[in-house]
Design a protein around this motif. Structure first.
Motif, mmCIF file in Angstrom:
data_model
loop_
_atom_site.group_PDB
_atom_site.id
_atom_site.type_symbol
_atom_site.label_atom_id
_atom_site.label_comp_id
_atom_site.label_asym_id
_atom_site.label_seq_id
_atom_site.Cartn_x
_atom_site.Cartn_y
_atom_site.Cartn_z
ATOM 1 N N ASP A 38 0.831 -1.197 0.000
ATOM 2 C CA ASP A 38 0.000 0.000 0.000
ATOM 3 C C ASP A 38 0.871 1.255 0.000
ATOM 4 O O ASP A 38 1.834 1.367 0.753
ATOM 5 C CB ASP A 38 -0.904 -0.003 1.237
ATOM 6 C CG ASP A 38 -1.924 1.113 1.192
ATOM 7 O OD1 ASP A 38 -2.434 1.406 0.095
ATOM 8 O OD2 ASP A 38 -2.193 1.704 2.254
ATOM 9 N N GLY A 39 0.541 2.190 -0.849
ATOM 10 C CA GLY A 39 1.243 3.472 -0.846
ATOM 11 C C GLY A 39 2.493 3.528 -1.702
ATOM 12 O O GLY A 39 3.235 4.505 -1.639
ATOM 13 N N VAL A 40 2.758 2.492 -2.514
ATOM 14 C CA VAL A 40 3.908 2.551 -3.426
ATOM 15 C C VAL A 40 3.632 3.600 -4.495
ATOM 16 O O VAL A 40 2.598 3.565 -5.160
ATOM 17 C CB VAL A 40 4.160 1.172 -4.080
ATOM 18 C CG1 VAL A 40 5.185 1.299 -5.193
ATOM 19 C CG2 VAL A 40 4.640 0.177 -3.038
ATOM 20 N N ILE A 41 4.540 4.570 -4.655
ATOM 21 C CA ILE A 41 4.346 5.644 -5.644
ATOM 22 C C ILE A 41 5.579 5.751 -6.533
ATOM 23 O O ILE A 41 6.674 5.328 -6.171
ATOM 24 C CB ILE A 41 4.078 7.004 -4.956
ATOM 25 C CG1 ILE A 41 5.282 7.417 -4.088
ATOM 26 C CG2 ILE A 41 2.798 6.966 -4.156
ATOM 27 C CD1 ILE A 41 5.194 8.839 -3.590
ATOM 28 N N VAL A 42 5.350 6.322 -7.695
ATOM 29 C CA VAL A 42 6.430 6.604 -8.639
ATOM 30 C C VAL A 42 6.405 8.098 -8.911
ATOM 31 O O VAL A 42 5.371 8.653 -9.302
ATOM 32 C CB VAL A 42 6.241 5.816 -9.953
ATOM 33 C CG1 VAL A 42 7.340 6.176 -10.946
ATOM 34 C CG2 VAL A 42 6.229 4.313 -9.682
ATOM 35 N N GLU A 79 11.218 10.125 -11.540
ATOM 36 C CA GLU A 79 11.548 8.718 -11.798
ATOM 37 C C GLU A 79 10.995 8.282 -13.151
ATOM 38 O O GLU A 79 11.663 7.548 -13.897
ATOM 39 C CB GLU A 79 10.972 7.841 -10.689
ATOM 40 C CG GLU A 79 11.716 7.936 -9.373
ATOM 41 C CD GLU A 79 11.043 7.149 -8.258
ATOM 42 O OE1 GLU A 79 11.769 6.541 -7.460
ATOM 43 O OE2 GLU A 79 9.794 7.151 -8.193
ATOM 44 N N LEU A 80 9.781 8.720 -13.470
ATOM 45 C CA LEU A 80 9.191 8.386 -14.770
ATOM 46 C C LEU A 80 10.044 8.923 -15.913
ATOM 47 O O LEU A 80 10.352 8.211 -16.875
ATOM 48 C CB LEU A 80 7.782 8.975 -14.872
ATOM 49 C CG LEU A 80 6.632 8.189 -14.241
ATOM 50 C CD1 LEU A 80 5.350 8.989 -14.348
ATOM 51 C CD2 LEU A 80 6.474 6.841 -14.917
ATOM 52 N N LYS A 81 10.428 10.189 -15.795
ATOM 53 C CA LYS A 81 11.208 10.811 -16.864
ATOM 54 C C LYS A 81 12.568 10.143 -17.007
ATOM 55 O O LYS A 81 13.021 9.854 -18.128
ATOM 56 C CB LYS A 81 11.380 12.306 -16.566
ATOM 57 C CG LYS A 81 12.113 13.057 -17.677
ATOM 58 C CD LYS A 81 12.247 14.540 -17.340
ATOM 59 C CE LYS A 81 13.033 15.249 -18.442
ATOM 60 N NZ LYS A 81 13.297 16.660 -18.101
#
Length: 641
Positions: free
Chosen positions: A166-170, A174-176
């Motif tokens: 729960d709560g894993v974010i990107v 990081e995307l770029k």
């Protein structure tokens, strides 16, 4: 098929035999309670989680089930066993921790989960055949309470896992960064040194062969093998011995006349010109085509040939438009009305349905009637034969097995007595197919531990055959002598030496390139060609040399830099960076969703592994999980042996 002849309970078990493993693999494999775990001696316990013991027998049974179900090949057990044991301990530890933290599973949640795992035993939420359900679980070494306990543990494990994830974010950065990394491209000029081309340049001495053979004797281990004399109950052969009396056929016919009532039916051909999905203008043109075909048919054209060439019902077109016998309710209404209004030999006008334009030719027509005994006599006889066939086969092999046990070596006489076939199979080892029978999933289990003169259990073979056999000889596992495997050893040693030579030449080439020599110069000196790659990303495959990820250094080095030596697919490569192309940021938005998913899954897996490993480490420190390393070592060594 035999399943049709077995009792209902047995049929259910056979039909659903692999369901539990497929649907809830980790539940069944990693959470089965220990057999007699409360009193197991330390030598028979792999680990203890709380008060729950994981026994050697448990591990062996589950690994054997995996190999029997072809989920892992037997030869991979030596690799898989230690990972499997670790996974069992880890998952059971996590389930134990969830329980300790106060998580619980209600009876309703448990029932819902079980219905999802084995739905075929339930109807409208109710268990329909408890005996079959119990037998199904018993085949897997489980009682209903044990299975329910396993399901509870799996639900608990999933809940604790959900907390971890729960709560894993990107982040946007990081995307770029990931987009730039995975969409940047490079182009290389390279030299490839192929070990296969260097085998002739290596020198292999008798000492080389002896040293490799001594160090790798396990590679030349022949597993235990057996010679078998098999008695086979062939369905067709035994069926030919079953005679159904005429009076039995008549009795069945008279008692089941309703089965032989045939409704009104017609036999027809058709030509279809489809109109689904077409515009009004297109439909008008298709109608003209259909009308032209109708004229050809009514003027004596060959209906079957015209259907083959023009009908868009591809299933019937290959058979000249043949639809076979049709009863009312089997086709759409307009088609049915037209077909049943025609006389045999008559051709319809153009018939319009939701599928398009049809032309129908009626071949035969039958009014509703009860079929005469002569019409169905053969079918009744075949049905009555099938009713007794499996029992006759089972009885034959059971009697033959008893006879073999009493008179070993007397296989030909026993085969004649019970109308069975004889097959001799020589040097059959684990996982091998049987001559004339093919691969038999239950064979390894049937042969386990049998000595010369022993008789196998009855087992089923492909083609609806039942088999029993006598072990006529046993060949213990042994290491093949070097004289028998010298060619294999020589080829392996040659490959290793050629690989080393390829690496040496590539290393020397890289030094020369870094010292300033040109690719063309070095290629000439070392007898290879300069090759050029297409532009590739780190995730692309480079034609002829493998994955772009092997050249990750090229994505962080400047143009002109030397990369390598790189062990690529069957080659060792040295390269110079010819060009670098940054990621095209105009594609970022369209790629963002996929990158987000990949990064999130990677982070979730990393977090799950870290969370579960920390739970296991804490429980070990608290003494709640105790691994019996000596037992684990002996068990793993046994599989490696």
């Amino acid at each position: 098929m035999f399943d049709l002849f077995r009792s209902r309970a047995k049929a259910v078990r056979y039909l659903l035999g692999g369901l539990l493993t497929v649907v809830a693999l980790s539940m069944v494999i990693t959470l089965i309670p220990g057999f007699g775990s409360g009193s197991a001696a330390d030598d028979n316990v792999v680990a203890v989680v709380g008060k729950d013991a994981i026994t050697v027998r448990e591990v062996q049974n589950e690994l054997q089930a995996l190999t029997r179900n072809r989920q892992i090949p037997p030869e991979m057990l030596q690799v898989y066993a230690p990972q499997y044991i670790d996974q069992m301990i880890l998952e059971r530890s996590v389930a134990y921790q969830a329980k300790r933290m106060g998580f619980d599973v209600s009876d309703q949640e448990l029932a819902t989960a079980i219905r999802g795992i084995v739905p075929s035993f339930f109807n409208n939420g109710q268990l329909v055949d408890k005996a079959a359900y119990e037998s199904f679980l018993a085949d897997r070494g489980l009682t209903i309470p044990q299975f329910e306990d396993n399901v509870r543990k799996q639900i608990l494990l999933s809940r604790l896992q959900n907390i971890a994830l729960d709560g894993v974010i990107v982040t946007p950065q990081e995307l770029k960064s990931q987009f730039e990394k995975t969409h940047a491209k490079v182009k290389i000029d390279y030299l490839a040194y192929d070990p296969e081309n260097l085998k002739s340049a290596v020198n292999i001495t008798p000492q080389d062969l002896q040293m490799y053979y001594q160090a790798n004797q396990n590679n030349y281990m022949v597993p235990e093998q057996r010679n078998l004399a098999l008695l086979v109950a062939n369905q067709d052969k035994i069926a030919a011995t079953i005679n159904v009396p005429e009076d039995r056929i008549s009795q069945y016919y008279n008692s089941n006349r309703d089965q032989f009532r045939t409704p009104e039916r017609v036999k027809a051909r058709h030509i279809l010109i489809k109109t689904t999905g077409k515009s009004a203008a297109e439909i008008e043109k298709l109608k003209q085509k259909a009308e032209d075909l109708l004229k050809q048919v009514k003027n004596g054209g060959n209906f079957a040939e015209l259907a083959k060439k023009n009908s868009e019902d591809t299933t019937s077109a290959i058979n000249g438009g043949e639809l076979g016998w049709l009863v009312r309710g089997q086709t759409v209404k307009n088609f049915e009305n037209a077909a049943f209004s025609l006389r045999p030999g008559q051709i319809s006008d153009l018939i319009t349905t939701e599928y398009g334009f049809h032309i129908i030719q009626l071949e035969e027509k039958q009014d509703a009637h009860t079929q005469a005994l002569e019409e169905v006599k053969d079918k009744i006889a075949a049905d009555l034969k099938r009713q007794v066939l499996f029992d006759r086969m089972q009885n034959a092999v059971d009697q033959a097995r008893l006879a073999l046990q009493k008179s070993p070596g007397n296989i030909d006489q026993i085969a004649n007595q019970y109308n069975l076939e004889v097959i001799h199979a020589e040097k059959i080892g684990a996982g091998q197919a049987l001559p004339q029978l093919g691969a038999v999933p239950d064979l390894d289990a049937a042969l386990a531990g049998l000595k010369k003169g022993d008789v196998t259990p009855v087992f089923q073979a492909p083609g609806d055959k039942l088999v029993v056999g006598e072990v006529t000889d046993v060949f213990p596992s042994h290491v093949q002598p070097l004289s028998e495997v010298e060619a294999r050893v020589r080829d392996t040693v040659a490959g290793q030496k050629a690989q080393t030579l390829a690496m040496e030449r590539a290393t020397d080439a890289a030094k020369k390139l870094r010292a300033g020599e040109s690719l063309q110069q070095v290629a000439k000196e070392t007898g290879v060609e300069v090759k050029n790659s297409e532009e590739f990303t780190i995730n692309d495959a480079i034609q002829g040399i493998g994955s772009g990820s092997a050249f990750s250094e090229a994505f962080t080095s400047p143009v002109g830099a030397v990369v390598g030596p790189v062990p690529a697919t069957n080659k060792v490569v040295v390269a110079k960076i010819a060009a670098k192309i940054p990621a095209n940021m105009s594609e970022f938005e369209s790629a963002k969703s996929g990158i987000m998913q990949d990064l999130k899954q990677r982070k979730q897996q990393e977090r799950r592994d870290l969370f579960f490993d920390s739970i296991l480490a804490q429980l070990i420190r608290e003494g709640k999980v105790k691994k019996h390393q000596d037992t684990i070592r002996r068990l793993v060594t046994a599989y490696r042996g």
